[in-house]
Design a protein around this motif. Structure first.
Motif, PDB file in Angstrom:
ATOM      1  N   GLN A   1       0.783  -1.221  -0.076  1.00  0.00           N
ATOM      2  CA  GLN A   1      -0.038   0.063   0.054  1.00  0.00           C
ATOM      3  C   GLN A   1       0.949   1.190  -0.093  1.00  0.00           C
ATOM      4  OE1 GLN A   1      -3.346   0.205  -0.258  1.00  0.00           O
ATOM      5  NE2 GLN A   1      -3.089  -1.844  -0.689  1.00  0.00           N
ATOM      6  N   GLY A   2       2.139   0.951  -0.597  1.00  0.00           N
ATOM      7  CA  GLY A   2       3.140   1.980  -0.315  1.00  0.00           C
ATOM      8  C   GLY A   2       2.607   3.335  -1.351  1.00  0.00           C
ATOM      9  N   GLU A   3       3.398   4.350  -1.381  1.00  0.00           N
ATOM     10  CA  GLU A   3       3.153   5.776  -1.839  1.00  0.00           C
ATOM     11  C   GLU A   3       4.087   5.802  -3.071  1.00  0.00           C
ATOM     12  OE1 GLU A   3       2.157   9.303   0.002  1.00  0.00           O
ATOM     13  OE2 GLU A   3       1.442   7.838   2.105  1.00  0.00           O
ATOM     14  N   SER A   4       4.831   4.822  -3.444  1.00  0.00           N
ATOM     15  CA  SER A   4       5.835   5.068  -4.660  1.00  0.00           C
ATOM     16  C   SER A   4       5.052   4.663  -5.863  1.00  0.00           C
ATOM     17  CB  SER A   4       6.946   4.080  -4.749  1.00  0.00           C
ATOM     18  OG  SER A   4       7.866   4.274  -3.410  1.00  0.00           O
ATOM     19  N   TYR A   5       5.394   5.145  -7.022  1.00  0.00           N
ATOM     20  CA  TYR A   5       4.702   5.300  -8.357  1.00  0.00           C
ATOM     21  C   TYR A   5       5.581   5.472  -9.340  1.00  0.00           C
ATOM     22  CZ  TYR A   5       4.638  10.207  -8.281  1.00  0.00           C
ATOM     23  OH  TYR A   5       4.959  11.647  -8.194  1.00  0.00           O
TER      24      TYR A   5
ATOM     25  N   LEU B   1       8.030   9.201 -19.023  1.00  0.00           N
ATOM     26  CA  LEU B   1       7.987   8.499 -17.891  1.00  0.00           C
ATOM     27  C   LEU B   1       8.205   9.280 -16.543  1.00  0.00           C
ATOM     28  CD1 LEU B   1       9.948   5.104 -19.007  1.00  0.00           C
ATOM     29  CD2 LEU B   1       7.439   5.391 -18.305  1.00  0.00           C
ATOM     30  N   LYS B   2       7.595   9.237 -15.614  1.00  0.00           N
ATOM     31  CA  LYS B   2       8.031   9.860 -14.296  1.00  0.00           C
ATOM     32  C   LYS B   2       7.555   9.173 -13.327  1.00  0.00           C
ATOM     33  CE  LYS B   2       3.817  12.854 -14.367  1.00  0.00           C
ATOM     34  NZ  LYS B   2       3.235  12.573 -12.961  1.00  0.00           N
ATOM     35  N   GLY B   3       8.379   9.400 -12.230  1.00  0.00           N
ATOM     36  CA  GLY B   3       7.836   8.277 -10.930  1.00  0.00           C
ATOM     37  C   GLY B   3       8.463   9.118  -9.578  1.00  0.00           C
ATOM     38  N   ALA B   4       8.299   8.370  -8.521  1.00  0.00           N
ATOM     39  CA  ALA B   4       8.745   8.861  -7.337  1.00  0.00           C
ATOM     40  C   ALA B   4       8.935   7.548  -6.539  1.00  0.00           C
ATOM     41  CB  ALA B   4       7.841   9.841  -6.467  1.00  0.00           C
ATOM     42  N   PHE B   5      10.013   7.443  -5.943  1.00  0.00           N
ATOM     43  CA  PHE B   5      10.252   6.335  -5.018  1.00  0.00           C
ATOM     44  C   PHE B   5      10.465   6.608  -3.566  1.00  0.00           C
ATOM     45  CE2 PHE B   5      13.386   3.090  -3.100  1.00  0.00           C
ATOM     46  CZ  PHE B   5      12.684   2.160  -3.292  1.00  0.00           C
ATOM     47  N   GLN B   6       9.804   6.117  -2.586  1.00  0.00           N
ATOM     48  CA  GLN B   6       9.648   6.429  -1.342  1.00  0.00           C
ATOM     49  C   GLN B   6      11.184   5.976  -0.710  1.00  0.00           C
ATOM     50  OE1 GLN B   6       6.466   5.371   1.074  1.00  0.00           O
ATOM     51  NE2 GLN B   6       6.806   6.809   2.689  1.00  0.00           N
ATOM     52  N   VAL B   7      11.748   6.853   0.148  1.00  0.00           N
ATOM     53  CA  VAL B   7      13.106   6.347   0.801  1.00  0.00           C
ATOM     54  C   VAL B   7      12.923   6.624   2.137  1.00  0.00           C
ATOM     55  CG1 VAL B   7      14.394   7.048  -1.272  1.00  0.00           C
ATOM     56  CG2 VAL B   7      14.038   8.782   0.278  1.00  0.00           C
ATOM     57  N   ALA B   8      12.084   7.441   2.834  1.00  0.00           N
ATOM     58  CA  ALA B   8      11.420   7.716   3.992  1.00  0.00           C
ATOM     59  C   ALA B   8      10.144   8.321   4.244  1.00  0.00           C
ATOM     60  CB  ALA B   8      12.819   8.493   4.736  1.00  0.00           C
ATOM     61  N   ASN B   9       9.907   8.314   5.256  1.00  0.00           N
ATOM     62  CA  ASN B   9       8.675   8.797   5.797  1.00  0.00           C
ATOM     63  C   ASN B   9       8.316  10.183   5.052  1.00  0.00           C
ATOM     64  OD1 ASN B   9       5.952   8.923   6.807  1.00  0.00           O
ATOM     65  ND2 ASN B   9       6.827  10.008   8.851  1.00  0.00           N
ATOM     66  N   GLN B  10       7.617  10.396   4.186  1.00  0.00           N
ATOM     67  CA  GLN B  10       7.384  11.837   3.542  1.00  0.00           C
ATOM     68  C   GLN B  10       8.635  12.287   2.825  1.00  0.00           C
ATOM     69  OE1 GLN B  10       5.807  14.591   6.539  1.00  0.00           O
ATOM     70  NE2 GLN B  10       4.043  13.426   7.157  1.00  0.00           N
ATOM     71  N   ALA B  11       9.347  11.529   2.212  1.00  0.00           N
ATOM     72  CA  ALA B  11      10.428  11.789   1.615  1.00  0.00           C
ATOM     73  C   ALA B  11      10.714  10.651   0.289  1.00  0.00           C
ATOM     74  CB  ALA B  11      11.899  11.796   2.219  1.00  0.00           C
ATOM     75  N   PHE B  12      10.967  11.220  -0.877  1.00  0.00           N
ATOM     76  CA  PHE B  12      10.777  10.536  -2.171  1.00  0.00           C
ATOM     77  C   PHE B  12      11.928  11.045  -2.970  1.00  0.00           C
ATOM     78  CE2 PHE B  12       6.592  10.395  -0.576  1.00  0.00           C
ATOM     79  CZ  PHE B  12       6.128   9.292  -0.857  1.00  0.00           C
ATOM     80  N   LEU B  13      12.685  10.192  -4.018  1.00  0.00           N
ATOM     81  CA  LEU B  13      13.484  10.505  -4.990  1.00  0.00           C
ATOM     82  C   LEU B  13      12.437  10.598  -5.776  1.00  0.00           C
ATOM     83  CD1 LEU B  13      16.482   8.637  -4.271  1.00  0.00           C
ATOM     84  CD2 LEU B  13      16.159  10.788  -3.746  1.00  0.00           C
TER      85      LEU B  13
ATOM     86  N   ARG C   1      14.350  15.332 -15.387  1.00  0.00           N
ATOM     87  CA  ARG C   1      14.146  16.127 -14.288  1.00  0.00           C
ATOM     88  C   ARG C   1      14.654  15.129 -13.243  1.00  0.00           C
ATOM     89  NH1 ARG C   1       9.777  20.897 -14.144  1.00  0.00           N
ATOM     90  NH2 ARG C   1       9.777  21.478 -16.345  1.00  0.00           N
ATOM     91  N   LEU C   2      15.408  15.512 -12.175  1.00  0.00           N
ATOM     92  CA  LEU C   2      15.890  14.583 -11.136  1.00  0.00           C
ATOM     93  C   LEU C   2      15.746  15.445  -9.828  1.00  0.00           C
ATOM     94  CD1 LEU C   2      18.975  13.023 -13.155  1.00  0.00           C
ATOM     95  CD2 LEU C   2      16.721  11.803 -12.572  1.00  0.00           C
ATOM     96  N   GLY C   3      15.176  14.748  -8.674  1.00  0.00           N
ATOM     97  CA  GLY C   3      15.177  15.538  -7.383  1.00  0.00           C
ATOM     98  C   GLY C   3      14.688  14.843  -6.461  1.00  0.00           C
ATOM     99  N   GLY C   4      13.982  15.140  -5.458  1.00  0.00           N
ATOM    100  CA  GLY C   4      13.399  14.866  -4.432  1.00  0.00           C
ATOM    101  C   GLY C   4      12.063  15.625  -3.900  1.00  0.00           C
TER     102      GLY C   4
END
Length: 195
Positions: free
Chosen positions: A21-25, A50-62, A82-85
């Motif tokens: 049920q994670g928030e990465s996409y 293509l775009k996406g975000a990968f959860q690395v900590a609580n409320q923090a994504f790459l 685009r690359l960031g957080g």
């Protein structure tokens, strides 16, 4: 030692549903775009990305994004990287509230004009229902020879446990250092895969 291994295995097993049920996409999308040079021509085009975000900590994504557009009349394509957080309670596919985003941005025209630099954005994500959410953000791009504000608004609709559809519209009003303007418009629609 055996008890510790069993306890560690049990702890890992309990975290699997949380990741399900994670928030990465990851999003795959079709883009309709327009660029307007002032003074100069404007042109429409279409492409994909293509775009996406990968959860690395609580409320923090790459976060990462790649978009390529082929224009109708120009002899140049525009590729964006685009690359960031992303961070804050509104980050991620199921977040709610304010979020911030910082990113490296690269606009690469095939004609050799390459603009890169930084972008910073603040956004807000609101769930309208368990399946439907809307979001918007304002930001600023500071690239080599252009800079200016950028706006984005969009929404997602979850159609299955790990699949959603989305649409968003991004608009930039960039000033060119040696005079003139570069306005960008991107309408994107696609599928979101949640994990």
């Amino acid at each position: 030692m055996k008890k510790q291994l069993i306890a560690a295995a049990a702890a890992c097993a309990m975290t699997v549903p949380a990741f399900a049920q994670g928030e990465s996409y990851v999003d795959g999308f079709f883009a309709l775009s327009k660029v307007d040079f002032d003074p100069g021509p404007d042109d429409d085009g279409n492409g994909f990305g293509l775009k996406g975000a990968f959860q690395v900590a609580n409320q923090a994504f790459l976060a990462a994004e790649y978009q390529t557009v082929e224009f109708d009349d120009f002899n140049a394509d525009l590729d964006q990287i685009r690359l960031g957080g992303i961070f804050g309670p509104g980050a991620g596919s199921r977040g709610e509230g304010v979020y911030g985003q910082v990113e490296y941005v690269d606009f690469d025209f095939d004609d050799g004009d390459d603009q890169d630099g930084l972008g910073a954005h603040v956004g807000y994500s609101i769930p309208i229902s368990p399946e439907f959410r809307v979001y918007g953000q304002v930001g600023y791009l500071l690239l080599d020879d252009v800079d200016g504000p950028e706006f984005l608004a969009g929404g997602t609709f979850q159609v299955a446990q790990n699949i959603a559809i989305f649409a968003d519209y991004r608009l930039g009003f960039l000033d060119v250092d040696n005079g003139g303007d570069l306005d960008t418009n991107d309408f994107r629609v696609g599928a979101r895969f949640l994990f």
